[in-house]
Design an enzyme around this catalytic site. Structure first.
Site, PDB file in Angstrom:
ATOM      1  N   LYS A  20       0.836  -1.255   0.067  1.00 32.00           N
ATOM      2  CA  LYS A  20      -0.088   0.217   0.010  1.00 32.00           C
ATOM      3  C   LYS A  20       0.989   1.207   0.072  1.00 32.00           C
ATOM      4  O   LYS A  20       0.466   2.450  -0.429  1.00 32.00           O
ATOM      5  CB  LYS A  20      -0.953   0.110   1.117  1.00 32.00           C
ATOM      6  CG  LYS A  20      -0.601   0.344   2.359  1.00 32.00           C
ATOM      7  CD  LYS A  20      -1.591   0.310   3.380  1.00 32.00           C
ATOM      8  CE  LYS A  20      -1.092   0.574   4.815  1.00 32.00           C
ATOM      9  NZ  LYS A  20      -0.715   1.698   5.474  1.00 32.00           N
ATOM     10  N   SER A 158       7.905  10.476   8.869  1.00 26.55           N
ATOM     11  CA  SER A 158       8.640  10.641   7.566  1.00 26.55           C
ATOM     12  C   SER A 158       7.424  11.129   6.696  1.00 26.55           C
ATOM     13  O   SER A 158       7.880  11.905   5.668  1.00 26.55           O
ATOM     14  CB  SER A 158       9.338   9.165   7.018  1.00 26.55           C
ATOM     15  OG  SER A 158       8.327   8.370   6.637  1.00 26.55           O
ATOM     16  N   SER A 183      11.955   6.220  10.060  1.00 24.43           N
ATOM     17  CA  SER A 183      11.092   5.703   8.876  1.00 24.43           C
ATOM     18  C   SER A 183      11.842   6.302   7.573  1.00 24.43           C
ATOM     19  O   SER A 183      10.991   6.554   6.458  1.00 24.43           O
ATOM     20  CB  SER A 183       9.789   5.977   8.892  1.00 24.43           C
ATOM     21  OG  SER A 183       9.043   5.585  10.164  1.00 24.43           O
ATOM     22  N   ASP A 297       7.262  -0.567  10.891  1.00 20.54           N
ATOM     23  CA  ASP A 297       6.103  -1.285  10.589  1.00 20.54           C
ATOM     24  C   ASP A 297       6.595  -3.000  10.593  1.00 20.54           C
ATOM     25  O   ASP A 297       5.636  -3.663  10.965  1.00 20.54           O
ATOM     26  CB  ASP A 297       5.566  -1.258   9.280  1.00 20.54           C
ATOM     27  CG  ASP A 297       4.916  -0.067   9.167  1.00 20.54           C
ATOM     28  OD1 ASP A 297       4.287   0.797  10.045  1.00 20.54           O
ATOM     29  OD2 ASP A 297       4.532   0.710   7.882  1.00 20.54           O
ATOM     30  N   LYS A 324       1.368   5.639  15.657  1.00 20.51           N
ATOM     31  CA  LYS A 324       0.757   5.120  14.686  1.00 20.51           C
ATOM     32  C   LYS A 324      -1.064   4.819  14.950  1.00 20.51           C
ATOM     33  O   LYS A 324      -1.352   5.523  15.905  1.00 20.51           O
ATOM     34  CB  LYS A 324       1.331   3.557  14.803  1.00 20.51           C
ATOM     35  CG  LYS A 324       2.833   3.727  14.383  1.00 20.51           C
ATOM     36  CD  LYS A 324       2.861   4.030  12.917  1.00 20.51           C
ATOM     37  CE  LYS A 324       4.427   3.906  12.337  1.00 20.51           C
ATOM     38  NZ  LYS A 324       4.685   4.241  11.031  1.00 20.51           N
ATOM     39  N   ARG A 369      -2.265  -3.934  12.412  1.00 23.17           N
ATOM     40  CA  ARG A 369      -0.910  -4.685  12.459  1.00 23.17           C
ATOM     41  C   ARG A 369      -1.017  -5.335  13.907  1.00 23.17           C
ATOM     42  O   ARG A 369      -0.548  -6.554  14.061  1.00 23.17           O
ATOM     43  CB  ARG A 369       0.269  -3.998  12.357  1.00 23.17           C
ATOM     44  CG  ARG A 369       0.485  -3.322  10.784  1.00 23.17           C
ATOM     45  CD  ARG A 369       1.796  -2.595  10.579  1.00 23.17           C
ATOM     46  NE  ARG A 369       1.837  -1.723   9.430  1.00 23.17           N
ATOM     47  CZ  ARG A 369       2.121  -2.347   8.191  1.00 23.17           C
ATOM     48  NH1 ARG A 369       2.372  -3.590   8.070  1.00 23.17           N
ATOM     49  NH2 ARG A 369       1.856  -1.526   7.301  1.00 23.17           N
ATOM     50  N   LYS A 395      -7.690  -2.529   6.510  1.00 30.19           N
ATOM     51  CA  LYS A 395      -6.958  -1.239   6.238  1.00 30.19           C
ATOM     52  C   LYS A 395      -5.822  -1.563   5.202  1.00 30.19           C
ATOM     53  O   LYS A 395      -5.368  -0.713   4.514  1.00 30.19           O
ATOM     54  CB  LYS A 395      -6.302  -0.686   7.652  1.00 30.19           C
ATOM     55  CG  LYS A 395      -5.715   0.651   7.685  1.00 30.19           C
ATOM     56  CD  LYS A 395      -5.317   1.116   8.716  1.00 30.19           C
ATOM     57  CE  LYS A 395      -4.772   2.591   8.826  1.00 30.19           C
ATOM     58  NZ  LYS A 395      -3.801   2.836   7.933  1.00 30.19           N
TER      59      LYS A 395
END
EC number: 2.5.1.19
Length: 414
Positions: A20, A158, A183, A297, A324, A369, A395
Site C-alpha cells: 500500500k 517521515s 522511517s 512497521d 501509529k 498490524r 486497512k
C-alpha cells in the site's frame, strides 16, 4: 467481526499482499501528472480506497478495470470534501498536495486519524503561504503555495517529508529536516518512485531540494509488501511449520525486506529465491536485538515471533510507534501480555521474553498490524484465542484471515 483461533501448524504458500505504501504514492503522483496513468496490481485495502477518493478531490477521474486503475488527472478542477478514513499516509501526503489547489479542499478522517500528528505539517504549509483552517482534522486547505523554503521536524513521521517532496513537484521547494529522520526508508521510497517518473529529488545532508517537474508514470505494477508478508512467514516460526510467500521483489537488505535477514539472525531458515520467500520453523529460535528506527512497521512482526524464541528479544528505535494507528508501544505490550508473555517497554524500546503462551481474548484497538500480530501468536499458543474487531485488517490486507485458513490455521469467523 470475531475470529477464533486454536493452536495450529502452518504449511503452504500464499501470494504476497501488494504494497500500500507503493500504491498510495503512485496514485497520488498520478494526480499531478499531465497524462493518463495506468496502475495495476492495486491492493484491496481501505487505505488504497482512501487514496483514490483523495485524487478525485484533486480533480482526477478514476476508471477501474479489473485489478488496474486508469487515472485521468485535471488539477485545475480540484476542490471539495474528502474523508480518508484511517489512512495517515493519505492524510499527510494529501494535505500537502491539496496546497497546490486554488479551490478549498476539506480533508477529514475517522477518530483514530484525528489523534495522529499533523500540526507540524500544517504549520509548515502556513509558512509557505497556504491558507490552512484548523490544526487537526477536519482541516481546510486553500492554495496556492507562495514560498519555496520550509523547515520541519523529522522525528515524528517521515510522511511530513514525503508530502512536501511531492508538493515540490508542483511548486518547487527546499526542505530542511530538523532533528533525526525516522522511517527513512519511506522517504527513500518516495524519492525512488518520483525518480522513476522522470523527476529528481536532491538530497544533501539534512536539506532536500525538489524542482518543479511533471511526473509521468508508465504502466506500473505495485510490488509485494515484505512487512505484510512477514506475518505469514512468522506463522511458520510460531507454529513450527513451513510457509512460502510468492511474488516479492528481490530484497535489498534494508527497510522492510530486512525481515529476511532478521529471521535468519533469530535462527530460522529464511530463504529468498526467484520472487519467493520461504521460512521454516521447528528449530530453535533465539532472541535478538534489532533497531527498527527506519522500519517501524516491522515491530509487530518481530514481536509476533519473540514469545517463541529462547531468551529476550529487544526492539529499539521505536519511539515513533506511539503515533501509529494505536500507541503500538502499549498495544503490542498489552496484547502479548494477554497471551502470558513477559513484556516491558520504554519510550524507545520493547523487551520481550520467550514464554509458554496460552489463549487470549484480544480486543483489537482498530489497528490492523496488532490484529495480525495477535493472529500469529494465537496460532502458536495453547488453547483458544478470540480476537474482536478483527475486520480492522481491511486497512491493509482484506485477505489476511482467509489466507491464514489457506495455510492451515484452525480459524473460524463470526
Amino acid at each position: 467481526m470475531i475470529v477464533r483461533i486454536n493452536k495450529s501448524v502452518a504449511f503452504g504458500s500464499v501470494k504476497a499482499p501488494r504494497s500500500k505504501s507503493w500504491a498510495i504514492r503512485l496514485i497520488l503522483l498520478s494526480a499531478i501528472s499531465d497524462e493518463e496513468t495506468t496502475i495495476c496490481s492495486i491492493p484491496d485495502s481501505d487505505d488504497t480506497e482512501a487514496a483514490l477518493r483523495m485524487i478525485e478531490v484533486l480533480g482526477s477521474k478514476v476508471i477501474r478495470q479489473g485489478n488496474c486503475i486508469r487515472v485521468i488527472p485535471n488539477l485545475r478542477q480540484c476542490g471539495g470534501y474528502v474523508n480518508v478514513g484511517g489512512s495517515g499516509t493519505v492524510m499527510r501526503l494529501g494535505v500537502a498536495l491539496a496546497s497546490s489547489c486554488r479551490n478549498p479542499v476539506i480533508i477529514d478522517g475517522d477518530e483514530t486519524l484525528k489523534r495522529r500528528p499533523i500540526r507540524e505539517l500544517l504549520e509548515s504549509l502556513r509558512s509557505l503561504g497556504v491558507n490552512v483552517n484548523g490544526d487537526s482534522l477536519p482541516v481546510a486547505i486553500n492554495g496556492p503555495v507562495k514560498g519555496n523554503y520550509v523547515e520541519i521536524r523529522g522525528d515524528l513521521t517521515s510522511q511530513y517529508i514525503s508530502g512536501l517532496i511531492m508538493l515540490g513537484l508542483v511548486s518547487g521547494i527546499t526542505i530542511r529536516v530538523i532533528g533525526d529522520l525516522v522511517s527513512r526508508q519511506y522517504v527513500d521510497l518516495t524519492r525512488r518512485i518520483i525518480e522513476e517518473s522522470g523527476c529528481s529529488v536532491g538530497v544533501s545532508n539534512d536539506v532536500i531540494t525538489v524542482n518543479e517537474c511533471i511526473p509521468r508514470i508508465s504502466l506500473s505494477n505495485v510490488p509485494g509488501d515484505y512487512a505484510l508478508s512477514g506475518f505469514y512467514t512468522a506463522l511458520a516460526l510460531a507454529t513450527g511449520g513451513l510457509v512460502t510467500v510468492t511474488g516479492l521483489p528481490k530484497p535489498l537488505g534494508y527497510g522492510d525486506d530486512s525481515l529476511v535477514n532478521i529471521f535468519s539472525n533469530a535462527g530460522a531458515r529464511s530463504v529468498f529465491s526467484n520472487g519467493d520467500w520461504s521460512v521454516e520453523g521447528g528449530g530453535e529460535l533465539r532472541g535478538i536485538v534489532v533497531d527498527l528506527k527506519d522500519s517501524p512497521d516491522l515491530a509487530p512482526v518481530v514481536a509476533s515471533i519473540a514469545p517463541f524464541a529462547s531468551g529476550e528479544t529487544v526492539i529499539t528505535g521505536v519511539r515513533h510507534l506511539a503515533f501509529k494507528e494505536s500507541n503500538r508501544l502499549e498495544t503490542i505490550s498489552d496484547s502479548l501480555r494477554a497471551f502470558g508473555v513477559n513484556v516491558n517497554h520504554g519510550d524507545d524500546s520493547l523487551r520481550i521474553s520467550g514464554s509458554i503462551t496460552h489463549g487470549a481474548l484480544i480486543k483489537c484497538p482498530n489497528d490492523h498490524r496488532i490484529a495480525m500480530m495477535s493472529g500469529v501468536v494465537a496460532a502458536g499458543s495453547n488453547g483458544e484465542s478470540i480476537i474482536h474487531n478483527a475486520e480492522c485488517v481491511n486497512k491493509s490486507n482484506r485477505l489476511f484471515w482467509r489466507d491464514l485458513v489457506k495455510l492451515g490455521v484452525k480459524l473460524t469467523i463470526n
